[in-house]
Design an enzyme around this catalytic site. Structure first.
Site, short mmCIF file in Angstrom:
data_model
loop_
_atom_site.label_atom_id
_atom_site.label_comp_id
_atom_site.label_asym_id
_atom_site.label_seq_id
_atom_site.Cartn_x
_atom_site.Cartn_y
_atom_site.Cartn_z
N THR A 90 0.85 -1.20 0.00
CA THR A 90 0.00 0.00 0.00
C THR A 90 0.88 1.24 0.00
O THR A 90 1.77 1.38 0.83
CB THR A 90 -0.93 -0.03 1.24
OG1 THR A 90 -1.88 -1.07 1.05
CG2 THR A 90 -1.65 1.30 1.43
N GLN B 40 -4.20 -7.26 -6.63
CA GLN B 40 -4.66 -7.78 -5.35
C GLN B 40 -6.05 -7.22 -5.03
O GLN B 40 -6.23 -5.99 -4.94
CB GLN B 40 -3.70 -7.45 -4.21
CG GLN B 40 -4.00 -8.35 -3.01
CD GLN B 40 -3.38 -7.91 -1.70
OE1 GLN B 40 -3.39 -6.73 -1.39
NE2 GLN B 40 -2.86 -8.86 -0.93
N HIS C 291 -7.11 -11.10 -1.49
CA HIS C 291 -6.51 -10.72 -0.19
C HIS C 291 -7.36 -11.28 0.94
O HIS C 291 -8.42 -10.75 1.26
CB HIS C 291 -6.45 -9.20 -0.12
CG HIS C 291 -5.60 -8.64 0.98
ND1 HIS C 291 -5.16 -9.39 2.04
CD2 HIS C 291 -5.09 -7.39 1.17
CE1 HIS C 291 -4.43 -8.62 2.85
NE2 HIS C 291 -4.37 -7.40 2.33
N ASN D 233 -4.28 -10.34 6.87
CA ASN D 233 -4.08 -9.06 7.56
C ASN D 233 -5.32 -8.43 8.19
O ASN D 233 -5.42 -7.21 8.32
CB ASN D 233 -3.39 -8.05 6.63
CG ASN D 233 -2.02 -8.55 6.21
OD1 ASN D 233 -1.47 -9.45 6.84
ND2 ASN D 233 -1.46 -7.98 5.15
N TYR E 289 -8.46 -8.18 7.25
CA TYR E 289 -9.50 -7.54 6.45
C TYR E 289 -10.72 -8.47 6.33
O TYR E 289 -10.78 -9.49 7.01
CB TYR E 289 -8.92 -7.09 5.09
CG TYR E 289 -7.82 -6.08 5.30
CD1 TYR E 289 -8.11 -4.83 5.87
CD2 TYR E 289 -6.49 -6.36 5.00
CE1 TYR E 289 -7.10 -3.89 6.11
CE2 TYR E 289 -5.48 -5.43 5.24
CZ TYR E 289 -5.80 -4.20 5.80
OH TYR E 289 -4.81 -3.28 6.05
N ARG F 89 -3.84 -14.79 -0.68
CA ARG F 89 -2.87 -14.42 0.36
C ARG F 89 -3.52 -14.57 1.73
O ARG F 89 -4.63 -14.07 1.95
CB ARG F 89 -2.41 -12.99 0.17
CG ARG F 89 -1.21 -12.64 1.04
CD ARG F 89 -0.75 -11.22 0.80
NE ARG F 89 0.68 -11.07 1.03
CZ ARG F 89 1.23 -10.00 1.61
NH1 ARG F 89 0.49 -9.00 2.01
NH2 ARG F 89 2.54 -9.93 1.78
N ASN G 186 -4.26 -5.75 12.45
CA ASN G 186 -5.61 -5.19 12.49
C ASN G 186 -6.50 -5.88 13.52
O ASN G 186 -7.69 -6.12 13.29
CB ASN G 186 -6.25 -5.19 11.09
CG ASN G 186 -5.60 -4.16 10.19
OD1 ASN G 186 -5.37 -3.02 10.60
ND2 ASN G 186 -5.25 -4.54 8.97
N GLY H 290 8.71 -7.27 0.22
CA GLY H 290 7.91 -6.06 0.29
C GLY H 290 8.78 -4.82 0.35
O GLY H 290 9.18 -4.29 -0.69
N ARG H 291 9.08 -4.38 1.56
CA ARG H 291 9.81 -3.11 1.70
C ARG H 291 11.10 -3.02 0.91
O ARG H 291 11.41 -1.95 0.37
CB ARG H 291 10.01 -2.78 3.19
CG ARG H 291 8.72 -2.23 3.80
CD ARG H 291 8.72 -2.25 5.30
NE ARG H 291 8.74 -3.63 5.77
CZ ARG H 291 8.69 -3.97 7.03
NH1 ARG H 291 8.62 -3.06 7.97
NH2 ARG H 291 8.70 -5.25 7.37
C1 8OZ Z 1 -0.13 -1.15 5.30
C2 8OZ Z 1 -0.87 0.01 5.28
C3 8OZ Z 1 -2.13 0.00 4.74
C4 8OZ Z 1 -2.66 -1.17 4.23
C5 8OZ Z 1 -2.22 -4.90 4.31
C6 8OZ Z 1 -3.24 -3.56 2.60
O1 8OZ Z 1 -1.78 -4.95 5.44
C7 8OZ Z 1 -2.48 -3.59 3.69
C8 8OZ Z 1 -1.93 -2.35 4.26
C9 8OZ Z 1 -0.65 -2.32 4.79
O2 8OZ Z 1 -2.49 -5.92 3.66
#
Ligand code: 8OZ
Length: 376
Positions: free
Chosen positions: A33, A106, A182, A185, A187, A234, A242, A324-325
Site C-alpha cells: 500500500t 490484489q 486478499h 491481515n 480484512y 494471500r 488489524n 515487500g519493503r
Molecule cells: C499497510 C498500510 C495500509 C494497508 C495490508 C493492505 O496490510 C495492507 C496495508 C498495509 O495488507
C-alpha cells in the site's frame, strides 16, 4: 521424480511456471500500500512509472486494491471497479508488460478496517459482526478511531461475492495477468475466518467450515470468472494485524488450505509471522504444515533477506519469495540480489501518500555508476 510441488529446486533466479506464465525468476514484488491514487481512486502515469521500474520481479502483485467503495479503508488507495480505475490500471499493466514483467491485481475488501468518512454517504463499515477494532483509520483528515462496524445481513453476502467477481473482470479488462484474493491481515475475509471477529450464528459463523465459507465462495466465483490458474490467495495465519485473532489458527488455516486444493490455484501466498514484523509470533503454529498440505506453488513472504531467501529455496521450503519493503527502496532488487549488491535504505516517511519523492526516485545500481555519463 518430482514431488508434489511442481518446482522443487534450489535457485531463486531460475524461471518458474505460474499458471500459464513462465516467470523469469522466483522473486516476487509483494503487495504494498502506497496511497498515491488520484481522483476517483484511479492510478495514473506516476503509478505506471513506479511499477514499470520494478518489472524485473518475476511477478508483481499490485498494492491492495478495493473491489468496491464499501471495500475501501484508507485514504488514496486505488480501486478496481469503475471504468476510470480500469483505464488507470491499464497504464500500469501496459508499462509493466512493455518491460517484460507480469502483474496480478490484489483484490481487497477491508471490512471493519475503515471509517465512515471513507464510505459512501458516511455509512458504517461492514463486518461479519459488530465488533469494534482497536486502533485508528487513515482518513483524508488524518488518523481517526475505528468505529463499531455494522454486521452484514446474510442477504448481503452474495453482493459481496459479486463485487469480487466484478473486480476480477475489471482487472482482466485492465490487462492484469491474474488476481490475488486478499484474505490476510485482518480484512474482511480474514475477519470472517477468525472467532474474535466472527460471532455469527448463521451459515457464515460458528464452526470453521462456516467461517471459511465466504473465502471459498469468493475463490469459487473468481476462479470461475478468470480461471484458477490466474488466481492466487494471500493469508496471514499467525499475524495479529488489524486486531485479528483466533482461538485455533492452525485448525482454521489447515482446513482452508485443504479446501483450496480442489481449485488448482496459481499459488498460495503466506505472510509468515506478524505482518511487517517478527517472523516468530507467540502462540503461532509451524507454517511448514501449510507448505506440506497445499498442492500447488507456495509463495513465502515477510522479513526475507537474500540469505534467508536463498536458504529457503535451497531447502525447498517455498517456490517463490515475495519481498515487500526492499522493493520500495530498490527498483532493481532482483539484480541487487543476484549480484549480492548493497540495498538502498528505505525512507519510512514517504511510505504512504505524497508524490514521486520516495516513490519513483529510488536509484538503481546502474544509475549510481559514473560511466552512465559516457552514454550521452
Ligand atoms: C499497510 C498500510 C495500509 C494497508 C495490508 C493492505 O496490510 C495492507 C496495508 C498495509 O495488507
Amino acid at each position: 521424480m518430482l514431488d508434489d510441488h511442481a518446482t522443487s529446486g534450489t535457485d531463486l533466479f531460475s524461471p518458474v511456471q505460474v499458471g500459464p506464465y513462465t516467470l523469469a525468476n522466483r522473486v516476487v514484488m509483494a503487495p504494498l500500500t502506497r496511497s498515491r491514487a488520484g481522483a476517483g481512486d484511479a492510478q495514473g502515469e506516476m503509478n505506471a512509472t513506479y511499477y514499470a521500474q520494478r518489472a524485473s520481479a518475476g511477478l508483481i502483485i499490485s498494492e491492495a486494491t478495493q473491489i468496491s467503495r464499501q471495500g475501501k479503508g484508507y485514504a488514496y488507495t486505488p480501486g478496481i471497479y469503475t471504468d476510470a480505475q480500469v483505464a488507470g490500471w491499464r497504464l500500469v499493466t501496459d508499462a509493466v508488460h512493455a518491460k517484460g514483467g507480469r502483474i496480478f491485481a490484489q483484490l481487497w475488501h477491508v471490512g471493519r478496517i475503515s471509517h465512515p468518512s471513507l464510505q459512501a454517504d458516511g455509512a458504517l463499515p461492514v463486518a461479519p459482526s459488530a465488533v469494534q477494532p482497536a486502533g485508528q483509520a487513515f482518513t483524508e483528515s488524518g488518523f481517526q478511531p475505528f468505529v463499531t462496524p455494522r454486521a452484514l445481513a446474510i442477504e448481503e453476502i452474495p453482493g459481496i461475492v459479486a463485487d469480487y467477481v466484478h473486480a476480477a473482470r475489471c482487472a482482466e479488462r485492465a490487462g492484469f495477468d491474474g488476481v490475488e484474493v486478499h484474505a490476510a491481515n485482518g480484512y474482511l475475509l480474514d475477519q470472517f475466518m477468525r472467532d474474535k471477529t466472527n460471532q455469527r450464528t448463521d451459515a457464515y459463523g460458528g464452526p470453521i467450515a462456516n467461517r471459511v465459507r465466504l473465502t471459498l465462495e469468493v475463490i469459487e466465483a473468481v476462479t470461475r470468472e478468470i480461471g484458477a490458474e490466474r488466481t492466487g490467495i494471500r493469508i496471514s495465519p499467525n499475524s495479529p494485524a488489524n486486531d485479528i485473532a483466533d482461538s485455533n489458527n492452525e485448525a482454521v488455516f489447515t482446513h482452508l488450505v485443504e479446501a483450496l486444493n480442489r481449485f488448482g490455484l496459481a499459488f498460495l501466498h503466506v505472510v509468515e509471522g506478524a505482518t511487517g514484523g517478527p517472523r516468530e509470533v507467540p502462540g503461532g503454529f509451524d507454517l511448514a504444515i501449510l507448505r506440506q498440505r497445499f498442492k500447488g506453488l507456495y509463495m513465502a513472504n515477510n522479513g526475507y533477506d537474500r540469505a534467508l531467501a536463498l536458504a529457503t529455496r535451497r531447502d525447498d521450503r517455498a517456490d517463490l519469495i515475495a519481498f515487500g519493503r526492499p522493493f520500495i527502496a530498490n527498483p532493481d532488487l532482483v539484480e541487487r540480489l543476484r549480484r549480492n549488491a548493497p540495498l538502498n535504505r528505505l525512507d519510512t516517511k514517504t511510505l504512504y501518500g505524497g508524490d514521486a519523492h520516495g516513490y519513483t526516485d529510488y536509484p538503481t545500481l546502474d544509475a549510481a555508476q559514473p560511466n552512465d555519463l559516457a552514454a550521452s
